[in-house]
Design a protein around this motif. Structure first.
Motif, PDB file in Angstrom:
ATOM      1  N   THR A   1      44.565   6.623   3.220  1.00 37.91           N
ATOM      2  CA  THR A   1      45.695   7.549   3.184  1.00 37.91           C
ATOM      3  C   THR A   1      46.747   7.311   4.270  1.00 37.91           C
ATOM      4  OG1 THR A   1      44.491   9.136   4.546  1.00 37.91           O
ATOM      5  CG2 THR A   1      44.287   9.352   2.141  1.00 37.91           C
TER       6      THR A   1
ATOM      7  N   ILE B   1      40.513   5.240  -1.137  1.00 32.67           N
ATOM      8  CA  ILE B   1      41.958   5.339  -0.985  1.00 32.67           C
ATOM      9  C   ILE B   1      42.238   5.530   0.500  1.00 32.67           C
ATOM     10  CG2 ILE B   1      44.007   6.690  -1.560  1.00 32.67           C
ATOM     11  CD1 ILE B   1      42.337   7.667  -4.054  1.00 32.67           C
TER      12      ILE B   1
ATOM     13  N   LEU C   1      39.635   8.256   1.589  1.00 35.57           N
ATOM     14  CA  LEU C   1      39.165   9.282   0.664  1.00 35.57           C
ATOM     15  C   LEU C   1      38.481   8.571  -0.491  1.00 35.57           C
ATOM     16  CD1 LEU C   1      42.234  11.714   0.530  1.00 35.57           C
ATOM     17  CD2 LEU C   1      40.124  11.963   1.864  1.00 35.57           C
ATOM     18  N   ALA C   2      37.706   9.330  -1.266  1.00 38.96           N
ATOM     19  CA  ALA C   2      36.929   8.734  -2.355  1.00 38.96           C
ATOM     20  C   ALA C   2      37.247   9.390  -3.691  1.00 38.96           C
ATOM     21  CB  ALA C   2      35.436   8.888  -2.070  1.00 38.96           C
ATOM     22  N   VAL C   3      37.124   8.591  -4.737  1.00 39.87           N
ATOM     23  CA  VAL C   3      37.103   9.079  -6.115  1.00 39.87           C
ATOM     24  C   VAL C   3      35.993   8.300  -6.815  1.00 39.87           C
ATOM     25  CG1 VAL C   3      39.544   9.762  -6.264  1.00 39.87           C
ATOM     26  CG2 VAL C   3      38.869   7.452  -6.904  1.00 39.87           C
TER      27      VAL C   3
ATOM     28  N   ARG D   1      40.215  13.965  -8.479  1.00 36.48           N
ATOM     29  CA  ARG D   1      40.979  14.303  -7.273  1.00 36.48           C
ATOM     30  C   ARG D   1      40.313  13.633  -6.066  1.00 36.48           C
ATOM     31  NH1 ARG D   1      42.593  20.127  -7.261  1.00 36.48           N
ATOM     32  NH2 ARG D   1      44.491  19.254  -8.083  1.00 36.48           N
ATOM     33  N   PRO D   2      41.084  12.930  -5.232  1.00 34.44           N
ATOM     34  CA  PRO D   2      40.504  12.323  -4.028  1.00 34.44           C
ATOM     35  C   PRO D   2      39.853  13.385  -3.145  1.00 34.44           C
ATOM     36  CG  PRO D   2      42.695  11.459  -4.428  1.00 34.44           C
ATOM     37  CD  PRO D   2      42.504  12.613  -5.383  1.00 34.44           C
ATOM     38  N   ARG D   3      38.741  13.005  -2.537  1.00 27.43           N
ATOM     39  CA  ARG D   3      37.956  13.915  -1.702  1.00 27.43           C
ATOM     40  C   ARG D   3      37.459  13.159  -0.479  1.00 27.43           C
ATOM     41  NH1 ARG D   3      33.138  11.825  -1.984  1.00 27.43           N
ATOM     42  NH2 ARG D   3      32.336  10.884  -3.891  1.00 27.43           N
TER      43      ARG D   3
END
Length: 118
Positions: free
Chosen positions: A58, A56, A41-43, A7-9
């Motif tokens: 957004t 990512i 955001l990061a994964v 999940r992107p965070r």
């Protein structure tokens, strides 16, 4: 970890500091990448357990950067027992990855910004 299912965070403080150090360099397209950074955001970007992250952006209105290549900036890091380089990857004009290459045998987490060397 399956990096495709993560999940992107929000970026951690260390990830934000490393990205800021990379974007403090001067290269074509950096102004647009700086505008994208607050919307990233990061994964996890690698299954080995290192600190590589996929980014990512957004905001669909974020300006696309025109960089000369897909790896416009890099920074070295050095900490007790570890070291390497972190490369900024840009794909289609968007922030895409902070890719870690490390010199030790064990995967290295994202270093704190104070361990970066230029």
């Amino acid at each position: 970890m399956d990096t495709q299912q993560a999940r992107p965070r929000p970026l951690t403080a260390d990830e934000t500091g490393v990205l800021a150090a990379l974007l403090a360099q001067h290269f074509p397209g950096v102004a647009e990448l700086r505008q994208q950074a607050p919307h990233a955001l990061a994964v996890p970007g690698c299954g080995c357990g290192c600190g590589t992250i996929s980014l990512i952006v957004t905001d669909p209105r974020a300006p696309q950067a025109r960089t000369l290549d897909s790896q416009p900036a890099a920074v070295d890091f050095s900490a007790p027992g570890e070291g390497g380089v972190i490369t900024l990857i840009v794909i289609d004009g968007l922030l895409d990855e902070l890719r870690m290459s490390y010199w030790g045998e064990d995967p290295t987490p994202m270093p704190s910004p104070e361990h970066l060397t230029t």
